[in-house]
Design a protein around this motif. Structure first.
Motif, PDB file in Angstrom:
ATOM      1  N   GLN A 122       0.827  -1.622   0.224  1.00 45.36           N
ATOM      2  CA  GLN A 122       0.262  -0.277  -0.125  1.00 45.36           C
ATOM      3  C   GLN A 122       0.834   0.758   0.666  1.00 45.36           C
ATOM      4  O   GLN A 122       0.782   1.783  -0.577  1.00 45.36           O
ATOM      5  CB  GLN A 122      -0.970  -0.065   0.962  1.00 45.36           C
ATOM      6  CG  GLN A 122      -1.628   1.541   1.630  1.00 45.36           C
ATOM      7  CD  GLN A 122      -2.585   1.638   0.344  1.00 45.36           C
ATOM      8  OE1 GLN A 122      -2.994   0.718  -0.283  1.00 45.36           O
ATOM      9  NE2 GLN A 122      -2.573   2.450  -0.773  1.00 45.36           N
ATOM     10  N   ASP A 151       2.087   1.728  -3.532  1.00 43.39           N
ATOM     11  CA  ASP A 151       0.805   1.920  -4.374  1.00 43.39           C
ATOM     12  C   ASP A 151       0.805   3.838  -3.701  1.00 43.39           C
ATOM     13  O   ASP A 151       0.469   4.361  -4.706  1.00 43.39           O
ATOM     14  CB  ASP A 151      -0.254   1.409  -4.181  1.00 43.39           C
ATOM     15  CG  ASP A 151      -1.111   1.939  -5.058  1.00 43.39           C
ATOM     16  OD1 ASP A 151      -1.402   2.056  -6.385  1.00 43.39           O
ATOM     17  OD2 ASP A 151      -2.340   1.377  -4.157  1.00 43.39           O
ATOM     18  N   GLU A 152       1.310   3.897  -2.968  1.00 40.76           N
ATOM     19  CA  GLU A 152       0.474   5.404  -2.932  1.00 40.76           C
ATOM     20  C   GLU A 152       2.202   6.282  -3.158  1.00 40.76           C
ATOM     21  O   GLU A 152       2.034   7.359  -3.673  1.00 40.76           O
ATOM     22  CB  GLU A 152       0.672   6.197  -1.439  1.00 40.76           C
ATOM     23  CG  GLU A 152      -0.572   5.350  -0.736  1.00 40.76           C
ATOM     24  CD  GLU A 152      -0.726   5.821   0.735  1.00 40.76           C
ATOM     25  OE1 GLU A 152       0.273   6.054   1.666  1.00 40.76           O
ATOM     26  OE2 GLU A 152      -1.688   4.467   1.183  1.00 40.76           O
ATOM     27  N   THR A 190       3.129   7.431  -8.417  1.00 40.83           N
ATOM     28  CA  THR A 190       2.445   8.140  -8.941  1.00 40.83           C
ATOM     29  C   THR A 190       2.963   8.272 -10.468  1.00 40.83           C
ATOM     30  O   THR A 190       3.618   7.077 -11.126  1.00 40.83           O
ATOM     31  CB  THR A 190       2.460   9.308  -8.828  1.00 40.83           C
ATOM     32  OG1 THR A 190       3.979  10.289  -9.071  1.00 40.83           O
ATOM     33  CG2 THR A 190       2.297   9.752  -7.054  1.00 40.83           C
ATOM     34  N   THR A 240      -0.656   2.274 -10.636  1.00 37.95           N
ATOM     35  CA  THR A 240      -1.048   3.849 -10.818  1.00 37.95           C
ATOM     36  C   THR A 240      -2.542   3.589 -11.010  1.00 37.95           C
ATOM     37  O   THR A 240      -3.450   4.853 -11.908  1.00 37.95           O
ATOM     38  CB  THR A 240      -0.466   3.942 -12.061  1.00 37.95           C
ATOM     39  OG1 THR A 240      -0.680   3.149 -13.316  1.00 37.95           O
ATOM     40  CG2 THR A 240       1.194   3.765 -11.342  1.00 37.95           C
ATOM     41  N   GLU A 241      -3.642   1.906 -10.973  1.00 39.99           N
ATOM     42  CA  GLU A 241      -4.591   2.067 -11.182  1.00 39.99           C
ATOM     43  C   GLU A 241      -5.502   2.559 -10.864  1.00 39.99           C
ATOM     44  O   GLU A 241      -6.167   3.598 -11.891  1.00 39.99           O
ATOM     45  CB  GLU A 241      -5.020   0.315 -11.992  1.00 39.99           C
ATOM     46  CG  GLU A 241      -4.457  -0.572 -12.686  1.00 39.99           C
ATOM     47  CD  GLU A 241      -4.550  -2.013 -12.712  1.00 39.99           C
ATOM     48  OE1 GLU A 241      -5.150  -1.916 -11.945  1.00 39.99           O
ATOM     49  OE2 GLU A 241      -4.474  -3.005 -13.853  1.00 39.99           O
ATOM     50  N   ASP A 242      -5.262   3.240 -10.258  1.00 35.93           N
ATOM     51  CA  ASP A 242      -6.454   3.593  -9.080  1.00 35.93           C
ATOM     52  C   ASP A 242      -5.981   5.512  -8.548  1.00 35.93           C
ATOM     53  O   ASP A 242      -7.098   5.948  -8.509  1.00 35.93           O
ATOM     54  CB  ASP A 242      -6.605   3.424  -7.271  1.00 35.93           C
ATOM     55  CG  ASP A 242      -7.337   1.729  -7.225  1.00 35.93           C
ATOM     56  OD1 ASP A 242      -8.015   1.597  -8.751  1.00 35.93           O
ATOM     57  OD2 ASP A 242      -6.852   0.550  -6.908  1.00 35.93           O
ATOM     58  N   ASP A 243      -4.824   5.836  -9.504  1.00 38.11           N
ATOM     59  CA  ASP A 243      -4.459   7.147  -9.301  1.00 38.11           C
ATOM     60  C   ASP A 243      -5.381   7.815 -10.490  1.00 38.11           C
ATOM     61  O   ASP A 243      -5.884   7.194 -11.149  1.00 38.11           O
ATOM     62  CB  ASP A 243      -2.958   7.671  -9.864  1.00 38.11           C
ATOM     63  CG  ASP A 243      -2.091   6.652  -8.645  1.00 38.11           C
ATOM     64  OD1 ASP A 243      -2.657   6.001  -8.066  1.00 38.11           O
ATOM     65  OD2 ASP A 243      -1.402   5.827  -8.722  1.00 38.11           O
ATOM     66  N   GLU A 244      -6.252   8.935  -9.935  1.00 39.72           N
ATOM     67  CA  GLU A 244      -6.078  10.323 -10.373  1.00 39.72           C
ATOM     68  C   GLU A 244      -6.072  10.955 -12.054  1.00 39.72           C
ATOM     69  O   GLU A 244      -6.407  10.854 -12.788  1.00 39.72           O
ATOM     70  CB  GLU A 244      -7.145  11.220  -9.637  1.00 39.72           C
ATOM     71  CG  GLU A 244      -8.106  10.670  -8.452  1.00 39.72           C
ATOM     72  CD  GLU A 244      -9.268  11.972  -7.896  1.00 39.72           C
ATOM     73  OE1 GLU A 244      -7.955  13.165  -7.728  1.00 39.72           O
ATOM     74  OE2 GLU A 244      -9.579  11.546  -6.478  1.00 39.72           O
ATOM     75  N   LEU A 280      -3.482   9.988 -14.362  1.00 31.95           N
ATOM     76  CA  LEU A 280      -3.220   8.914 -15.188  1.00 31.95           C
ATOM     77  C   LEU A 280      -2.959   9.343 -16.591  1.00 31.95           C
ATOM     78  O   LEU A 280      -1.901   8.730 -17.180  1.00 31.95           O
ATOM     79  CB  LEU A 280      -5.220   8.098 -15.463  1.00 31.95           C
ATOM     80  CG  LEU A 280      -4.394   7.057 -13.986  1.00 31.95           C
ATOM     81  CD1 LEU A 280      -5.815   5.818 -15.044  1.00 31.95           C
ATOM     82  CD2 LEU A 280      -3.401   6.082 -13.875  1.00 31.95           C
TER      83      LEU A 280
END
Length: 122
Positions: free
Chosen positions: A24, A27-28, A31, A54-58, A60
C-alpha cells in the motif's frame, strides 16, 4: 533468459514478498509521473511492474503517455504491434506523435511495411 528478463523476474518476486502495508505504501509513492519516468529510464519491464500501482490514481494522463511510449518500445524492440499485422495496430501506430508529428523514419517504415503485408496487391 537474458539479464533484463532475469532482473524483471527478480523484481516481480520481490514485490510478492512485500506485506500488504508495504505494498500500500509503495502504491501511494508510485504516481503516474513516477511510473512514466521509471519506465522511460528502465524500459518496458518496469512498466509492467508499475502499471497495477497506478490503476486507481486520478491523474493517469502522464502514465497513458508512458503506455503509448511502451507500445512503441514493444513494437520497436519486441515487434508486438508490427508483427500482429492488424490494421488496428497499424492505425494505433499512426496516432503516435512520432509518426504524424515528428515523422520518425523508422516508425513511418514500420507502418508502411505493415500495410504492405496486410494489402500486398494495392
Amino acid at each position: 533468459m537474458n539479464y533484463q528478463t532475469q532482473t524483471i523476474q527478480q523484481m516481480k518476486n520481490n514485490l510478492k514478498s512485500l506485506n500488504p502495508m508495504e505494498l500500500q505504501e509503495l502504491d501511494e509513492i508510485i504516481t503516474p509521473r513516477a511510473a512514466e519516468l521509471l519506465s522511460k529510464a528502465f524500459g518496458y519491464g518496469i512498466y509492467e511492474l508499475l502499471a497495477p500501482l497506478t490503476e486507481d490514481d486520478e491523474d493517469l494522463e502522464p502514465f497513458e503517455e508512458a503506455n503509448r511510449d511502451m507500445d512503441f518500445y514493444k513494437e520497436k524492440h519486441i515487434g508486438s504491434q508490427a508483427s500482429s499485422g492488424s490494421e488496428e495496430a497499424l492505425r494505433k501506430m499512426m496516432r503516435d506523435p512520432r509518426y504524424w508529428r515528428e515523422r520518425d523514419p523508422e516508425m513511418i517504415e514500420k507502418v508502411t511495411q505493415g500495410f504492405g503485408r496486410l494489402y500486398p496487391h494495392k
